[in-house]
Motif scaffolding. Structure first.
Motif, PDB file in Angstrom:
ATOM      1  N   TYR A   1      -5.283  39.106  36.216  1.00  0.00           N
ATOM      2  CA  TYR A   1      -5.360  39.985  37.374  1.00  0.00           C
ATOM      3  C   TYR A   1      -4.418  41.167  37.183  1.00  0.00           C
ATOM      4  O   TYR A   1      -3.403  41.066  36.502  1.00  0.00           O
TER       5      TYR A   1
ATOM      6  N   GLY B   1      -3.488  44.283  46.929  1.00  0.00           N
ATOM      7  CA  GLY B   1      -3.776  42.937  46.469  1.00  0.00           C
ATOM      8  C   GLY B   1      -4.151  42.933  45.003  1.00  0.00           C
ATOM      9  O   GLY B   1      -4.649  43.930  44.479  1.00  0.00           O
ATOM     10  N   PRO B   2      -3.939  41.819  44.303  1.00  0.00           N
ATOM     11  CA  PRO B   2      -4.348  41.725  42.900  1.00  0.00           C
ATOM     12  C   PRO B   2      -5.850  41.921  42.749  1.00  0.00           C
ATOM     13  O   PRO B   2      -6.629  41.615  43.650  1.00  0.00           O
TER      14      PRO B   2
ATOM     15  N   GLN C   1     -11.918  37.096  32.600  1.00  0.00           N
ATOM     16  CA  GLN C   1     -11.759  35.645  32.526  1.00  0.00           C
ATOM     17  C   GLN C   1     -12.445  35.129  31.264  1.00  0.00           C
ATOM     18  O   GLN C   1     -13.497  35.650  30.864  1.00  0.00           O
TER      19      GLN C   1
ATOM     20  N   PRO D   1     -11.636  26.805  37.599  1.00  0.00           N
ATOM     21  CA  PRO D   1     -12.190  27.542  38.734  1.00  0.00           C
ATOM     22  C   PRO D   1     -12.973  26.663  39.695  1.00  0.00           C
ATOM     23  O   PRO D   1     -13.142  27.003  40.853  1.00  0.00           O
TER      24      PRO D   1
ATOM     25  N   GLY E   1     -13.965  20.707  44.064  1.00  0.00           N
ATOM     26  CA  GLY E   1     -14.684  21.943  44.313  1.00  0.00           C
ATOM     27  C   GLY E   1     -13.830  23.040  44.919  1.00  0.00           C
ATOM     28  O   GLY E   1     -14.321  24.089  45.282  1.00  0.00           O
ATOM     29  N   TYR E   2     -12.533  22.816  45.022  1.00  0.00           N
ATOM     30  CA  TYR E   2     -11.679  23.829  45.654  1.00  0.00           C
ATOM     31  C   TYR E   2     -10.754  24.417  44.588  1.00  0.00           C
ATOM     32  O   TYR E   2      -9.978  23.702  43.978  1.00  0.00           O
ATOM     33  N   ASN E   3     -10.858  25.719  44.388  1.00  0.00           N
ATOM     34  CA  ASN E   3     -10.055  26.308  43.330  1.00  0.00           C
ATOM     35  C   ASN E   3      -8.760  26.867  43.890  1.00  0.00           C
ATOM     36  O   ASN E   3      -8.715  27.433  44.956  1.00  0.00           O
TER      37      ASN E   3
ATOM     38  N   LEU F   1      -5.449  28.978  42.268  1.00  0.00           N
ATOM     39  CA  LEU F   1      -4.819  29.585  41.117  1.00  0.00           C
ATOM     40  C   LEU F   1      -3.384  29.961  41.448  1.00  0.00           C
ATOM     41  O   LEU F   1      -3.113  30.535  42.477  1.00  0.00           O
TER      42      LEU F   1
ATOM     43  N   TYR G   1      -1.687  33.880  50.454  1.00  0.00           N
ATOM     44  CA  TYR G   1      -0.557  33.992  49.543  1.00  0.00           C
ATOM     45  C   TYR G   1       0.559  34.800  50.214  1.00  0.00           C
ATOM     46  O   TYR G   1       0.296  35.719  50.982  1.00  0.00           O
TER      47      TYR G   1
ATOM     48  N   PHE H   1       1.176  30.753  46.479  1.00  0.00           N
ATOM     49  CA  PHE H   1       0.084  30.127  47.215  1.00  0.00           C
ATOM     50  C   PHE H   1       0.597  29.396  48.448  1.00  0.00           C
ATOM     51  O   PHE H   1       1.505  28.570  48.352  1.00  0.00           O
TER      52      PHE H   1
ATOM     53  N   GLN I   1      -5.200  26.909  51.410  1.00  0.00           N
ATOM     54  CA  GLN I   1      -6.588  27.308  51.227  1.00  0.00           C
ATOM     55  C   GLN I   1      -7.457  26.601  52.272  1.00  0.00           C
ATOM     56  O   GLN I   1      -7.268  25.413  52.541  1.00  0.00           O
TER      57      GLN I   1
ATOM     58  N   TYR J   1     -11.438  25.779  53.607  1.00  0.00           N
ATOM     59  CA  TYR J   1     -12.857  25.656  53.273  1.00  0.00           C
ATOM     60  C   TYR J   1     -13.484  24.739  54.305  1.00  0.00           C
ATOM     61  O   TYR J   1     -12.916  23.706  54.651  1.00  0.00           O
TER      62      TYR J   1
ATOM     63  N   ARG K   1      -7.569  22.625  52.763  1.00  0.00           N
ATOM     64  CA  ARG K   1      -7.933  21.774  51.632  1.00  0.00           C
ATOM     65  C   ARG K   1      -6.785  21.603  50.651  1.00  0.00           C
ATOM     66  O   ARG K   1      -6.642  20.552  50.050  1.00  0.00           O
ATOM     67  N   GLN K   2      -6.027  22.638  50.431  1.00  0.00           N
ATOM     68  CA  GLN K   2      -4.897  22.549  49.522  1.00  0.00           C
ATOM     69  C   GLN K   2      -3.737  23.332  50.130  1.00  0.00           C
ATOM     70  O   GLN K   2      -3.949  24.289  50.875  1.00  0.00           O
ATOM     71  N   ARG K   3      -2.530  22.912  49.804  1.00  0.00           N
ATOM     72  CA  ARG K   3      -1.357  23.550  50.381  1.00  0.00           C
ATOM     73  C   ARG K   3      -0.282  23.701  49.321  1.00  0.00           C
ATOM     74  O   ARG K   3      -0.091  22.802  48.485  1.00  0.00           O
TER      75      ARG K   3
ATOM     76  N   LEU L   1      -1.051  38.061  51.611  1.00  0.00           N
ATOM     77  CA  LEU L   1      -2.344  38.379  51.024  1.00  0.00           C
ATOM     78  C   LEU L   1      -3.367  37.299  51.343  1.00  0.00           C
ATOM     79  O   LEU L   1      -3.065  36.111  51.265  1.00  0.00           O
TER      80      LEU L   1
ATOM     81  N   SER M   1     -13.265  33.589  48.064  1.00  0.00           N
ATOM     82  CA  SER M   1     -13.982  33.253  46.843  1.00  0.00           C
ATOM     83  C   SER M   1     -15.337  32.656  47.186  1.00  0.00           C
ATOM     84  O   SER M   1     -15.613  32.293  48.324  1.00  0.00           O
TER      85      SER M   1
ATOM     86  N   THR N   1     -18.678  26.653  46.697  1.00  0.00           N
ATOM     87  CA  THR N   1     -18.694  25.615  45.675  1.00  0.00           C
ATOM     88  C   THR N   1     -19.997  25.666  44.908  1.00  0.00           C
ATOM     89  O   THR N   1     -21.063  25.858  45.468  1.00  0.00           O
TER      90      THR N   1
ATOM     91  N   GLY O   1     -13.700  31.268  39.717  1.00  0.00           N
ATOM     92  CA  GLY O   1     -12.252  31.409  39.718  1.00  0.00           C
ATOM     93  C   GLY O   1     -11.816  32.794  40.107  1.00  0.00           C
ATOM     94  O   GLY O   1     -10.637  33.091  40.178  1.00  0.00           O
TER      95      GLY O   1
ATOM     96  N   LEU P   1     -10.899  35.517  42.505  1.00  0.00           N
ATOM     97  CA  LEU P   1     -10.479  35.703  43.880  1.00  0.00           C
ATOM     98  C   LEU P   1     -10.562  37.176  44.243  1.00  0.00           C
ATOM     99  O   LEU P   1     -10.172  38.033  43.459  1.00  0.00           O
TER     100      LEU P   1
ATOM    101  N   PHE Q   1      -9.080  39.841  46.738  1.00  0.00           N
ATOM    102  CA  PHE Q   1      -7.938  40.001  47.630  1.00  0.00           C
ATOM    103  C   PHE Q   1      -8.111  41.168  48.586  1.00  0.00           C
ATOM    104  O   PHE Q   1      -8.726  42.192  48.248  1.00  0.00           O
TER     105      PHE Q   1
END
Lengths: 114, 115
Positions: A36, A43-44, A49, A93, A98-100, A102, B35, B45, B48, B50, B55-57, B90, B94, B97, B102, B104, B106
């Motif tokens: 990126y 933002g980036p 890839q 990815p 199923g959750y990406n 990065l 972010y 990060f 996230q 969904y 879903r993720q932290r 930020l 994305s 599924t 990958g 993103l 922003f």
């Protein structure tokens, strides 16, 4: 998630080719390498890839050796507008379930001089 | 096609206050990530969303919470603001599924200053 190591900063001049190398020794089988670009207060932005060998688009090339433990972003004939921070990210990815997600490191600050 | 939009672009709060930041993802995107980027550092990060669930932290305290709405837009809430919460926040969206690359996308970010 694989940890990445990049140079903190680089300097170049207009018209030169710039190569930024990223180390990712513990890259996993399903991981992709993504780069990126970020300008100040923005933002980036996705650059490129790849998974293996070489990938090229209209902006850059990405070289990945067979062991995939490192990668090199190549910017041909840079201009002043390429002055930015460049981030190397490694991950799957598709993500777990199923959750990406990065993870960004500190990035490489590229300064292009006249 | 509008990209990722965030609001407000800038805001100033005082310690102890609460703030809500908003994000509309790119059309066709269903996943939103948040972010935090302190000055001179890479984006960190936060979490996230969904299907309207977290879903993720990342490694952020419970003072940071979020929400995703049925139209995929999202909010980031920060309670009991600290001086160290001053940063560029930020939002990234994305693809759904199955077609993830990958990549993103922003937004321009919300610059929060805590005094």
């Amino acid at each position: 998630l694989a940890k990445t190591t990049q140079p903190i900063s680089m300097d170049s001049y207009e018209g030169q080719e710039v190569n930024i190398t990223c180390s990712h020794n513990n890259i996993a089988t399903n991981d992709y390498i993504t780069w990126y670009q970020q300008f100040p207060s923005q933002g980036p932005r996705f650059i490129i890839q790849g998974y293996k060998t070489k990938v090229t688009n209209e902006v850059a090339s990405l070289f990945i050796p067979a062991d995939r433990k490192s990668s090199t972003l190549s910017l041909p004939r840079v201009s002043l507008s390429d002055t930015a921070v460049y981030y190397c990210l490694v991950g799957d990815p598709r993500g777990g379930g199923g959750y990406n997600k990065l993870i960004f490191g500190a990035g490489t600050r590229l300064a292009v001089h006249p | 096609d509008a990209g990722v939009t965030q609001s407000p672009t800038h805001l100033i709060k005082t310690r102890g206050q609460q703030v809500t930041l908003r994000c509309s993802p790119k059309s066709g995107h269903d996943t939103v990530s948040w972010y935090q980027q302190a000055l001179g550092q890479g984006p960190q990060f936060i979490f996230q969303y969904y299907e309207e669930e977290e879903r993720q932290r990342g490694n952020f305290p419970d003072r940071f919470s979020g929400h995703q709405f049925p139209n995929y837009s999202s909010e980031l809430n920060v309670n009991a603001l600290l001086l160290g919460d001053s940063a560029l926040y930020l939002c990234a969206s994305s693809l759904p599924t199955g077609v993830r690359t990958g990549e993103l996308f922003f937004g321009e970010g919300s610059r929060l200053t805590v005094l």
